[in-house]
Design a protein around this motif. Structure first.
Motif, PDB file in Angstrom:
ATOM      1  N   ARG A 131      16.283  -7.240  24.276  1.00 16.78           N
ATOM      2  CA  ARG A 131      16.082  -8.266  25.050  1.00 16.78           C
ATOM      3  C   ARG A 131      15.867  -9.499  23.950  1.00 16.78           C
ATOM      4  NH1 ARG A 131      12.641  -5.249  28.529  1.00 16.78           N
ATOM      5  NH2 ARG A 131      10.841  -6.109  27.559  1.00 16.78           N
ATOM      6  N   ARG A 132      14.879  -9.258  23.259  1.00 19.95           N
ATOM      7  CA  ARG A 132      14.751 -10.345  22.303  1.00 19.95           C
ATOM      8  C   ARG A 132      15.723 -10.831  21.204  1.00 19.95           C
ATOM      9  NH1 ARG A 132      10.908  -8.458  17.657  1.00 19.95           N
ATOM     10  NH2 ARG A 132      13.083  -8.223  16.722  1.00 19.95           N
ATOM     11  N   ARG A 147       4.476  -4.892  23.921  1.00 19.29           N
ATOM     12  CA  ARG A 147       3.001  -4.646  24.598  1.00 19.29           C
ATOM     13  C   ARG A 147       2.081  -4.852  23.811  1.00 19.29           C
ATOM     14  NH1 ARG A 147       4.094  -1.885  28.920  1.00 19.29           N
ATOM     15  NH2 ARG A 147       5.765  -0.351  29.176  1.00 19.29           N
ATOM     16  N   VAL A 177       7.351 -12.757  31.837  1.00 16.30           N
ATOM     17  CA  VAL A 177       8.418 -13.753  31.185  1.00 16.30           C
ATOM     18  C   VAL A 177       8.377 -13.259  29.620  1.00 16.30           C
ATOM     19  CG1 VAL A 177       8.778 -16.110  30.714  1.00 16.30           C
ATOM     20  CG2 VAL A 177       8.104 -15.384  32.838  1.00 16.30           C
ATOM     21  N   MET A 178       7.089 -13.165  28.885  1.00 11.62           N
ATOM     22  CA  MET A 178       6.997 -12.951  28.023  1.00 11.62           C
ATOM     23  C   MET A 178       7.639 -11.645  27.412  1.00 11.62           C
ATOM     24  SD  MET A 178       3.630 -14.977  26.124  1.00 11.62           S
ATOM     25  CE  MET A 178       1.912 -14.456  27.156  1.00 11.62           C
ATOM     26  N   ARG A 179       7.316 -10.768  28.216  1.00 14.92           N
ATOM     27  CA  ARG A 179       7.890  -9.561  28.015  1.00 14.92           C
ATOM     28  C   ARG A 179       9.558  -9.367  27.769  1.00 14.92           C
ATOM     29  NH1 ARG A 179       7.361  -5.576  26.187  1.00 14.92           N
ATOM     30  NH2 ARG A 179       7.003  -3.562  27.724  1.00 14.92           N
ATOM     31  N   ALA A 180       9.812 -10.293  29.001  1.00 13.06           N
ATOM     32  CA  ALA A 180      11.349 -10.569  29.104  1.00 13.06           C
ATOM     33  C   ALA A 180      12.007 -11.228  27.737  1.00 13.06           C
ATOM     34  CB  ALA A 180      11.850 -11.240  30.199  1.00 13.06           C
ATOM     35  N   ILE A 181      11.303 -12.115  27.166  1.00 13.42           N
ATOM     36  CA  ILE A 181      12.087 -12.916  26.324  1.00 13.42           C
ATOM     37  C   ILE A 181      11.523 -12.246  24.766  1.00 13.42           C
ATOM     38  CG2 ILE A 181      12.196 -14.927  27.583  1.00 13.42           C
ATOM     39  CD1 ILE A 181       9.541 -16.162  25.855  1.00 13.42           C
ATOM     40  N   GLY A 182      11.070 -11.095  24.777  1.00 11.08           N
ATOM     41  CA  GLY A 182      11.016 -10.369  23.458  1.00 11.08           C
ATOM     42  C   GLY A 182       9.392  -9.890  22.947  1.00 11.08           C
ATOM     43  N   ALA A 183       8.502 -10.142  23.953  1.00 11.53           N
ATOM     44  CA  ALA A 183       7.252  -9.611  23.412  1.00 11.53           C
ATOM     45  C   ALA A 183       6.876  -8.243  23.577  1.00 11.53           C
ATOM     46  CB  ALA A 183       6.097 -10.543  24.264  1.00 11.53           C
ATOM     47  N   LYS A 204       3.187 -12.996  36.038  1.00 10.68           N
ATOM     48  CA  LYS A 204       4.183 -13.469  36.137  1.00 10.68           C
ATOM     49  C   LYS A 204       4.429 -13.966  34.561  1.00 10.68           C
ATOM     50  CE  LYS A 204       7.917 -15.503  38.462  1.00 10.68           C
ATOM     51  NZ  LYS A 204       8.402 -16.011  39.743  1.00 10.68           N
ATOM     52  N   GLU A 205       3.458 -14.664  34.082  1.00 11.19           N
ATOM     53  CA  GLU A 205       3.666 -15.422  32.403  1.00 11.19           C
ATOM     54  C   GLU A 205       3.936 -13.948  31.738  1.00 11.19           C
ATOM     55  OE1 GLU A 205       0.743 -18.486  32.818  1.00 11.19           O
ATOM     56  OE2 GLU A 205       0.780 -17.807  30.509  1.00 11.19           O
ATOM     57  N   LEU A 257       7.445  -9.849  36.515  1.00 12.74           N
ATOM     58  CA  LEU A 257       8.324 -10.885  36.945  1.00 12.74           C
ATOM     59  C   LEU A 257       8.334 -10.997  38.299  1.00 12.74           C
ATOM     60  CD1 LEU A 257      11.329 -10.820  34.311  1.00 12.74           C
ATOM     61  CD2 LEU A 257       9.796 -12.844  34.882  1.00 12.74           C
ATOM     62  N   ARG A 258       8.102 -10.213  39.200  1.00 11.79           N
ATOM     63  CA  ARG A 258       8.601 -10.215  40.546  1.00 11.79           C
ATOM     64  C   ARG A 258       7.187 -10.594  41.279  1.00 11.79           C
ATOM     65  NH1 ARG A 258      11.146  -4.768  41.425  1.00 11.79           N
ATOM     66  NH2 ARG A 258      13.247  -5.154  41.193  1.00 11.79           N
ATOM     67  N   PRO A 305       7.761  -5.221  32.643  1.00 16.22           N
ATOM     68  CA  PRO A 305       8.226  -6.581  32.994  1.00 16.22           C
ATOM     69  C   PRO A 305       8.854  -7.031  34.115  1.00 16.22           C
ATOM     70  CG  PRO A 305       9.307  -5.280  30.936  1.00 16.22           C
ATOM     71  CD  PRO A 305       8.475  -4.214  31.707  1.00 16.22           C
ATOM     72  N   ILE A 306       9.501  -6.077  34.877  1.00 16.00           N
ATOM     73  CA  ILE A 306      10.100  -6.445  36.149  1.00 16.00           C
ATOM     74  C   ILE A 306       9.232  -6.532  37.065  1.00 16.00           C
ATOM     75  CG2 ILE A 306      10.826  -4.000  36.831  1.00 16.00           C
ATOM     76  CD1 ILE A 306      12.860  -7.118  37.450  1.00 16.00           C
TER      77      ILE A 306
END
Lengths: 374, 227
Positions: free
Chosen positions: B83-84, A287, A279-285, A275-276, A371-372, A367-368
């Protein structure tokens, strides 16, 4: 920051991380300690042979029908400039008698100085004028003491010295030999030269002398065979290097096990942190960022484990050296440092290799999906 | 100007042999600076709708256009960048990184963007904006739910997004904390002109929105202007 994040992730599961580090420590210690011990063992064996490395043995070319070295050949070799010691030898077998004991003995003709150079007297002092010197085996066989008299081919000689017992030697083992001076030998027997022992100043001269003999003596057919003692050293070196490598490979299995345990804990970590990762992928990390964080974790485990293992392997090497060789005199050599560095490198590489799959897996998470994950 | 456009977006999941149409031909648009709330029963597709806008999920068919860019043609790397730099996410379960402090959690998107340490000091400012200047060095487990959600808002604001996507941001909070969180989101919308798309069950929350999109069975039931 990524480093800090990786560090904190590892600290989150302290016990698990510690176990992985312990695995690496054991693995690195095993291969480095065994490598160090192998080198020490080799060094201690080679030490026994070091003083013969600059020796060459010249014998008649038996395969070409020569049974002795011709006088003119002996003279030619003696004139080679870089020779430090030149010992021509003659030998034969004949009757030896002392009191009621009688037996065949191996008799050598040699200069007094040469004999002194080659061997050490255990009893008496080496003198060959009208006397003889015997090896420890002969002394035992005939119950001889310094000053005893023995008869060689019917001639009586006083034993001036009994030589110290020698272990394995490649040139001449004196234990079962009776040494006479060249003069006395020539008076009693009509034999040619059977061997020349040549010693050189520098190890590099060995090759030069070999070349010289090939050119000047063996140019028209092989008359003498030259045997370099250096070859023995090289063989010993080779054999021990192989043995050490083999032992290290066995020790390497423990490192492999450590690698599997890292793989295991990091896979668990990937799943737990799905999940973490999402989250990181969602906020811009990217691969690669995820890959980097996980690889850093593996690297940290590898560096801590390997460095500790490397330092401890010095103690390990010392322990095995003391246990097997009874001495740690060969511990502080450049090869020890090489083995420690080797161990550390392998340790870190193992950790990185093991981290690769979990890190790749983590970076591949969508990411999705991540997150799920609950 | 539309910052978000969805053109006949379908999302079909294959679960075993059953096809689930999470989105069944959704077309919608959101204007710059608009506050839109998406309401609907569980399984109506509102979260999938939000994930499409957030470029976290890809449509089976149809187009999702963000700031005029068709996201279906973007690579994973470009989507991540979008997204970022453009979107801020606020989740129902806060989703903070447990090993990082409040400050570091807010710093994280800036680090992903490659901001320098001095630039990242901005995190302090954003945290005081959400009223957490005293909690900056606390880790998530040392904060209340409301505080954690405010850290999450601060994190969403780290890279100055033009769109804020909120998935039931007050779902896990008591009324008081929920109101505090909604007040911040409203302020960001009104004062900073950040476009907000918010998914909620709660009619009281949807009152903050300019417009409510109601969804049922993967379709939009009909838009109504709240204001």
């Amino acid at each position: 920051m990524y480093l800090e994040l990786a560090k904190r992730n590892l600290l989150r599961t302290k016990v698990r991380s510690s176990l992985a580090v312990i695995g690496i420590i054991i693995g690195v210690m095993a291969i480095a300690s065994i490598g160090i011990f192998g080198e020490s063992l080799k060094a201690s064996v080679l030490q026994n042979f070091e003083d013969v490395a600059n020796e060459l043995l010249i014998t008649p070319a038996f395969s070409q029908g020569y049974s002795e070295i011709e006088k003119n050949v002996v003279d030619k070799i003696e004139k080679i400039p870089s020779i430090k010691t030149f010992i021509p030898l003659k030998n034969t077998r004949d009757f030896v008698e002392h009191k009621s004991k009688k037996n065949y003995g191996l008799i050598y003709g040699i200069d007094e100085e040469s004999l002194e150079e080659l061997f050490v007297a255990e009893k008496g002092s080496i003198k060959l004028r009208g006397s003889c010197v015997v090896g420890s085996g002969i002394a035992d066989m005939f119950d001889l003491r310094a000053g005893s008299k023995i008869s060689v081919a019917g001639w009586e000689f006083r034993v001036s010295a009994i030589l110290k017992e020698e272990g394995a030697r490649f040139d001449l083992n004196p234990n079962n030999i009776i040494f006479l001076s060249q003069n006395d030998f020539d008076k009693l027997f009509d034999e040619g030269y059977s061997m020349i022992i040549v010693k050189v100043e520098k190890l590099d001269d060995v090759e030069k002398i070999k070349e010289y003999i090939d050119k000047k003596v063996n140019s028209r057919g092989e008359k003498v065979t030259v045997f370099e003692m250096k070859i023995i050293l090289e063989r010993i070196d080779e054999v021990f290097a192989q043995m050490t490598l083999f032992l290290m490979a066995i020790a390497g299995i423990s490192l492999l096990v450590a690698g599997v345990s890292i793989l295991n804990i990091m896979l668990m970590s990937t799943i737990e942190r799905t999940k973490e990762i999402g989250v990181m992928r969602a906020i811009g990390a990217y691969r690669e960022t995820i890959l980097k964080i996980f690889m850093l974790e593996a690297l940290i485990l590898g560096i801590i484990g390997s460095a500790t293992g490397g330092i401890l392997s010095l103690a390990g090497g010392f322990g095995i050296d003391m246990l097997v060789l009874g001495s740690a005199e060969h511990l502080f050599t450049p090869s020890t440092a090489t083995h420690i560095i080797e161990g550390i490198t392998f340790g870190i590489l193992t950790a990185l290799t093991s981290g690769l799959y979990p890190a790749w897996k983590a970076s591949k998470l969508e990411p999705i999906e991540a997150l799920r994950y609950e | 100007m539309n910052v978000i456009e969805l053109e006949n977006v379908k999302k079909i999941y294959q679960i075993g042999e059953v096809e689930v149409k999470a989105l069944n031909g959704v077309s919608a648009s959101v204007e710059d600076g608009e506050f839109v709330s998406i309401m609907g029963p569980s399984g109506s597709g509102k979260s999938t709708f939000l994930n499409m806008i957030g470029c976290l999920d890809k449509p089976t068919s149809g187009k999702v256009i963000i700031n005029g860019v068709d996201t279906s043609v973007l690579s994973d790397r470009d989507l991540t960048k979008l997204r970022r730099d453009t979107i801020g996410f606020i989740f129902q379960t806060y989703n903070l990184i447990p090993t990082l402090t409040a400050f570091e959690n807010v710093e994280l998107p800036m680090i992903f963007m490659g901001a320098s340490k001095s630039e990242r000091e901005k995190a302090r400012e954003i945290l005081s904006l959400v009223g957490l200047e005293k909690e900056i060095n606390r880790k998530p487990n040392e904060l209340s739910g409301g505080q954690q959600q405010r850290v999450a808002i601060a994190r969403a604001l780290a890279n100055n997004p033009s769109i804020l996507l909120c998935d039931e941001p007050t779902g896990n909070l008591d009324t008081k904390s929920g109101k505090a969180v909604m007040d911040i989101i409203e302020r960001l919308n009104k004062e900073e002109r950040i476009t907000v798309v918010l998914v909620t069950h709660d009619p009281a929350i949807s009152k903050y929105a300019d417009r409510v999109i109601r969804m049922i069975d993967g379709k939009i039931e009909g838009g109504s202007n709240v204001s």
